[in-house]
Design an enzyme around this catalytic site. Structure first.
Site, PDB file in Angstrom:
ATOM      1  N   LEU A  19      63.065 -11.868  20.278  1.00  0.00           N
ATOM      2  CA  LEU A  19      63.387 -12.684  21.458  1.00  0.00           C
ATOM      3  C   LEU A  19      62.543 -12.262  22.653  1.00  0.00           C
ATOM      4  CD1 LEU A  19      67.257 -12.696  20.905  1.00  0.00           C
ATOM      5  CD2 LEU A  19      65.723 -14.659  20.624  1.00  0.00           C
ATOM      6  N   GLY A  23      59.342 -15.845  21.549  1.00  0.00           N
ATOM      7  CA  GLY A  23      60.548 -16.143  20.774  1.00  0.00           C
ATOM      8  C   GLY A  23      61.624 -16.787  21.631  1.00  0.00           C
ATOM      9  N   ALA A  80      52.506  -8.661  15.143  1.00  0.00           N
ATOM     10  CA  ALA A  80      51.993  -8.607  13.767  1.00  0.00           C
ATOM     11  C   ALA A  80      52.015  -7.159  13.272  1.00  0.00           C
ATOM     12  CB  ALA A  80      50.566  -9.134  13.734  1.00  0.00           C
ATOM     13  N   LYS A 186      45.278 -20.364  13.577  1.00  0.00           N
ATOM     14  CA  LYS A 186      45.534 -19.726  14.875  1.00  0.00           C
ATOM     15  C   LYS A 186      44.376 -18.797  15.250  1.00  0.00           C
ATOM     16  CE  LYS A 186      47.251 -18.013  18.587  1.00  0.00           C
ATOM     17  NZ  LYS A 186      48.399 -17.356  19.100  1.00  0.00           N
ATOM     18  N   GLU A 193      39.171 -20.102  21.932  1.00  0.00           N
ATOM     19  CA  GLU A 193      39.742 -19.687  23.229  1.00  0.00           C
ATOM     20  C   GLU A 193      38.924 -18.551  23.854  1.00  0.00           C
ATOM     21  OE1 GLU A 193      44.142 -19.061  23.293  1.00  0.00           O
ATOM     22  OE2 GLU A 193      43.608 -17.025  23.868  1.00  0.00           O
ATOM     23  N   TYR A 194      38.593 -17.542  23.055  1.00  0.00           N
ATOM     24  CA  TYR A 194      37.781 -16.427  23.557  1.00  0.00           C
ATOM     25  C   TYR A 194      36.448 -16.967  24.103  1.00  0.00           C
ATOM     26  CZ  TYR A 194      40.322 -12.251  21.837  1.00  0.00           C
ATOM     27  OH  TYR A 194      41.219 -11.244  21.637  1.00  0.00           O
TER      28      TYR A 194
HETATM   29  C1  3PG Z   1      47.392 -14.977  21.794  1.00  0.00           C
HETATM   30  O1  3PG Z   1      47.080 -16.153  21.653  1.00  0.00           O
HETATM   31  O2  3PG Z   1      48.063 -14.348  21.006  1.00  0.00           O
HETATM   32  C2  3PG Z   1      46.957 -14.250  22.996  1.00  0.00           C
HETATM   33  O3  3PG Z   1      47.572 -14.776  24.100  1.00  0.00           O
HETATM   34  C3  3PG Z   1      45.471 -14.331  23.198  1.00  0.00           C
HETATM   35  O4  3PG Z   1      44.854 -13.313  22.571  1.00  0.00           O
HETATM   36  P1  3PG Z   1      44.389 -11.968  23.365  1.00  0.00           P
HETATM   37  O5  3PG Z   1      45.665 -11.280  23.767  1.00  0.00           O
HETATM   38  O6  3PG Z   1      43.618 -11.193  22.363  1.00  0.00           O
HETATM   39  O7  3PG Z   1      43.593 -12.380  24.566  1.00  0.00           O
END
Ligand code: 3PG
Length: 475
Positions: A19, A23, A80, A186, A193-194
């Site tokens: 949570l 979550g 993870a 993902k 995203e990076y």
């Molecule tokens: C995610 O999507 O889990 C994070 O927000 C982005 O990844 P990062 O913490 O490695 O920047």
């Protein structure tokens, strides 16, 4: 814990372990959609927070399982690795055939594949669902990318649809492929995203340091770019950040933020998996490596003292700004191509059919990389399997050629100015290399035979030869 746990069993009652921010927000989102979520977290503060937010929380995993009628649906939103595996180990002895576990954390896709197989042997379903879109996505519509078996998916889909980001009013969530496909999607999302974050940050730094523009002027530019053809969520939030003042000092917020950036693993997995599958993702690598360098605060400070500065004239902003806008758009295109090639090749290396166009729709609905640009890529996906690849898709090929001179100028100017723009430089190197018939690798090939006897592929005849003209013997 909460008194609202009744004994009657709702068909839409699910368990949620974890949570934390993601979550809890997902639980609230599901609750809004009419799903009854029974939550548990090992951290008492997280449990208390969930109760304060009106969620049902129980004090143990046993209590959580007791609150659900078999076959049960238990979701995990945990860090993870050890945390996820630990909870799985605690759950496993208590699970019965037909139960389903849904891992919403950022697990490595190969771990997810192993869990799908391990739990299948126990007749327990396991789905790995990549969740993108940050906290507000989790709360109001997340990009949800599922992987695993279709039998488990049929049961989970109606629940996840309630929490999914929408496009044209329809929730975008799908089973993208088998085993670890959802978590691979993902990782690919985070690769894009990076790359986009790094490109924006480098262009912002160029605007600030070389064009000498202040936060308000740069905010106006990002605002405009966020409305153009290349609009994106990340451009939008960049403008918002630049407009904010620091509540503690009243200075522009960006000025009080240190340049140190951490990472939580998906970027590293992206680079590792791509390289192992034979795909170059230099923009993602550059973005990750700049983050690593950013952590070395004291060494950089010391060495900066007598480092020779580049010397450049300040360019005319009216001329430079459109060039930078083009360079940024091209770097974003490059990052997306690399993320898609990564997803395609890594999936292929695992034997997974990954629904890439569907994945892009989910990103477009609620990913951090959401942008109308993604629609173009959805149409281009079939090119990934053709000889010219994605870079040869007519629209992309044309846009790349139009924008290329701007990227060349930007990188050349930054080099003269002594401004590191690693992701833009990586994009340029990658584009130049991907469009050459002869790379600077001929000498490398010859050297490998000279000292290691690896043989070379000759340009004028079939087969592998040593430099002395003899054939390389098989074996
Ligand atoms: C995610 O999507 O889990 C994070 O927000 C982005 O990844 P990062 O913490 O490695 O920047």
């Amino acid at each position: 814990m909460s008194g609202s746990l009744s004994s009657s069993v709702s068909p839409e009652r699910v368990g949620l372990v974890g949570l934390g921010r993601i979550g809890r927000n997902l639980a609230l989102n599901l609750k809004d959609g009419g799903v009854e979520v029974v939550g548990f977290d090992h951290a008492p503060e997280a449990l208390a927070h969930a109760v304060r937010d009106g969620l049902i929380a129980v004090p143990s995993i046993e209590a959580l399982l007791d609150a659900l009628a078999p076959p049960r649906l238990v979701m995990l939103a945990l860090p993870a690795g050890a945390a996820t595996e630990g909870v799985l180990q605690a759950l496993l002895p208590r699970l019965v055939a037909g139960d389903i576990i849904v891992d919403l954390g950022n697990a490595h896709f190969d771990d997810t594949a192993e869990r799908v197989r391990r739990l299948r042997a126990r007749e327990v379903g396991f789905l790995g669902v990549g969740v993108a879109g940050g906290e507000s996505g989790a709360r109001y519509g997340a990009a949800l990318m599922a992987g695993g078996e279709s039998s488990a998916w049929a049961r989970v889909a109606p629940v996840l649809r309630k929490a999914a980001a929408r496009l044209d009013g329809r929730p975008q969530v799908a089973l993208l492929g088998p085993e670890g496909s959802g978590h691979l999607a993902k990782v690919a999302h985070n690769a894009a995203e990076y790359a986009e974050m790094a490109a924006i940050a480098e262009i912002y730094t160029f605007l600030e340091r070389i064009l000498d523009l202040g936060p308000e002027e740069t905010a106006r530019l990002f605002d405009r770019w966020a409305r153009d053809d290349g609009a994106s969520y990340l451009l939008e939030i960049t403008a918002n950040i630049l407009r904010r003042d620091d509540p503690l000092t009243q200075r522009p917020l960006i000025e009080v933020v240190l340049d140190r950036v951490e990472h939580t693993g998906t970027g590293l997995w992206a680079v590792q998996a791509a390289q192992a599958a034979g795909v170059a993702v230099p923009q993602v690598t550059a973005a990750l490596e700049l983050r690593l360098i950013s952590r070395e605060q004291e060494g950089r400070r010391r060495r900066s003292r007598d480092w020779p500065r580049g010397t450049v004239e300040r360019p005319d902003p009216n001329e430079a700004v459109p060039v930078l806008e083009n360079a940024l758009l091209l770097a974003r295109i490059g990052g997306l191509v690399q993320a898609l090639e990564l997803a395609h090749e890594v999936a292929r290396s695992r034997g997974w059919r990954l629904a890439l166009a569907r994945m892009l729709r989910i990103w477009r609905a609620g990913g951090i990389v959401r942008s109308p640009l993604l629609q173009r890529f959805e149409q281009a996906v079939p090119e990934l399997s053709r000889p010219g690849g994605l870079l040869f898709e007519p629209w992309l090929a044309r846009r790349i050629r139009e924008l290329l001179p701007s990227l060349r100028r930007t990188v050349a100017f930054a080099a003269r100015a002594g401004l590191p723009v690693p992701s833009l430089s990586a994009c340029l190197f990658w584009l130049e290399a991907r469009h050459q018939t002869s790379l600077p690798t001929r000498m490398t090939a010859a050297q490998r035979d000279y000292f290691g006897g690896h043989g070379v592929v000759r340009a004028d005849r079939q087969g592998r030869y040593h430099l002395d003209g003899t054939r390389v013997q098989a074996g």
